[in-house]
Design a protein around this motif. Sequence first.
Motif, PDB file in Angstrom:
ATOM      1  N   ARG A   1      -0.301   4.154   5.332  1.00 54.06           N
ATOM      2  CA  ARG A   1       0.525   3.032   5.424  1.00 54.06           C
ATOM      3  C   ARG A   1       0.564   1.845   6.670  1.00 54.06           C
ATOM      4  O   ARG A   1       0.565   2.527   7.736  1.00 54.06           O
ATOM      5  N   GLY A   2      -0.066   0.594   6.396  1.00 62.41           N
ATOM      6  CA  GLY A   2      -0.208  -0.251   7.605  1.00 62.41           C
ATOM      7  C   GLY A   2       0.939  -0.644   8.229  1.00 62.41           C
ATOM      8  O   GLY A   2       1.886  -1.105   7.527  1.00 62.41           O
ATOM      9  N   THR A   3       1.173  -0.286   9.543  1.00 62.69           N
ATOM     10  CA  THR A   3       2.337  -0.973  10.268  1.00 62.69           C
ATOM     11  C   THR A   3       1.976  -1.452  11.681  1.00 62.69           C
ATOM     12  O   THR A   3       0.649  -1.286  11.843  1.00 62.69           O
TER      13      THR A   3
ATOM     14  N   ASN B   1      -3.298   3.849  16.219  1.00 61.55           N
ATOM     15  CA  ASN B   1      -2.890   2.673  15.138  1.00 61.55           C
ATOM     16  C   ASN B   1      -4.313   1.751  14.749  1.00 61.55           C
ATOM     17  O   ASN B   1      -4.492   0.710  15.574  1.00 61.55           O
TER      18      ASN B   1
ATOM     19  N   LEU C   1     -10.603   1.167   3.654  1.00 64.81           N
ATOM     20  CA  LEU C   1      -9.044   1.235   3.140  1.00 64.81           C
ATOM     21  C   LEU C   1      -9.001   0.644   1.642  1.00 64.81           C
ATOM     22  O   LEU C   1      -9.476  -0.519   1.464  1.00 64.81           O
TER      23      LEU C   1
ATOM     24  N   SER D   1       6.096  -3.272   5.143  1.00 64.48           N
ATOM     25  CA  SER D   1       4.952  -2.953   4.922  1.00 64.48           C
ATOM     26  C   SER D   1       4.740  -1.205   4.625  1.00 64.48           C
ATOM     27  O   SER D   1       3.632  -0.800   4.078  1.00 64.48           O
TER      28      SER D   1
ATOM     29  N   MET E   1      -4.801  -0.717  12.697  1.00 66.66           N
ATOM     30  CA  MET E   1      -4.324  -2.007  12.206  1.00 66.66           C
ATOM     31  C   MET E   1      -4.500  -2.956  13.572  1.00 66.66           C
ATOM     32  O   MET E   1      -4.914  -4.011  13.677  1.00 66.66           O
TER      33      MET E   1
ATOM     34  N   GLY F   1       1.519   4.600   9.601  1.00 64.41           N
ATOM     35  CA  GLY F   1       0.607   3.628  10.122  1.00 64.41           C
ATOM     36  C   GLY F   1      -0.163   4.313  11.408  1.00 64.41           C
ATOM     37  O   GLY F   1      -1.073   3.648  11.919  1.00 64.41           O
TER      38      GLY F   1
ATOM     39  N   ASP G   1      -6.454  -0.693  -1.184  1.00 63.32           N
ATOM     40  CA  ASP G   1      -5.054  -1.396  -1.179  1.00 63.32           C
ATOM     41  C   ASP G   1      -5.006  -1.574  -2.732  1.00 63.32           C
ATOM     42  O   ASP G   1      -5.773  -2.186  -3.295  1.00 63.32           O
TER      43      ASP G   1
END
Length: 373
Positions: A366-368, A129, A85, A62, A131, A112, A87
């Motif tokens: 960056r999504g983590t 975070n 967000l 990811s 996410m 992230g 993408d």
Amino acid sequence: MSTRSKSMDPPQTNFGYFADEIILEILARLPIKSLFRTKCVCKLWYKLASHKSFTQIYNESSVKNVTVLVEVTESSIESTSSLILIDNKRGVSEFSLDFIKDRVKIRASCNGLLCCSSVPDKGVYYVCNPMTREFKLLPRVRERPITRFYPDGEATLVGVPCDLLNNRYSVVLAGYHRMFGHRPEGKLICSVYDSESNKWRKYASDQDDHGFTRMNRNQVVFVKGSLHWLTQTFAYILVLDLNFDVWRRILLPDEMGCGNGSGNRVYLLELDGKLSVIQISSVWMNIWVLQDYENGHWVLIDRVSLRCIRGMVPGIFPISQGGDYVFLASHKQVLVYQRKTRIWKEMYSVKNNSTMPLWFSAHSFRGTILSCR
């Protein structure tokens, strides 16, 4: 005989139609919200999606998908804002930082994690975070009550270097102190929080006041174990080496011809784990990469004509880039430029005239599923 610890191996799925490795690869490519839904399918998938080895596999995949995180703020009501967000593959989605239970502004982003400062309570910082909706309130930095950061009481430079491999992060606050009633001290004060020890360390160094624009401060890049900021004059990149707690400089290529009334604007980004600068003139966008970090060797990898967006050029700013695309933001729009096809595309726009410029609070993201606790 393999010496790998059994605790590092993911639980066996034993699905009849697909090998375990295929199941892992499929789950590793899901959006984070979809991944969390799979945890409800069965106990086995819950264990799989929560396992350390799968977390590493997922993050490695990811983190390659670079997106843009934009805070859309009403200029007339600064407390009213929403997070968008953007993408390149999945389009636009909304989310919130309401789980922090405080009014915050984003100061830095890395792998992230976000570092946010409290708006009503200066000196209060969080790492979160967005996410996974986890957050951590950082212990306060011990400061003398008669001093504060200059000019607005907050750190000029903020970074959140994040080591995905070792599940570890730091927070860096740097700026110039000023005694009340006195001029700023000529020392750059740096405080570094370490997530493993849950403590701050602090040191000072003799550094000139380099000067940083809003964009310079937002575009902090973490590569090679160091944080990097571009100075306001475009003279050099200021580097904080976190392995040795020392400051140093990286020079930009002479061929860029910045400064001296050249009319060029320069922005610091990251590209595939390397430092990159994007140079914008009235008709061209040049993309440079620091190919040899140790020897300071820059390479021009692309030269893009801006004629298609000529009217937007004075007010457009590059925010982030992936392997073959670049995100740019203006006052009301976010565009993406596809380097392979040479196509420009509008990804997001606001209709309200009273919003703050989108580039004003845009960050590479960056999504983590890295934990910040």
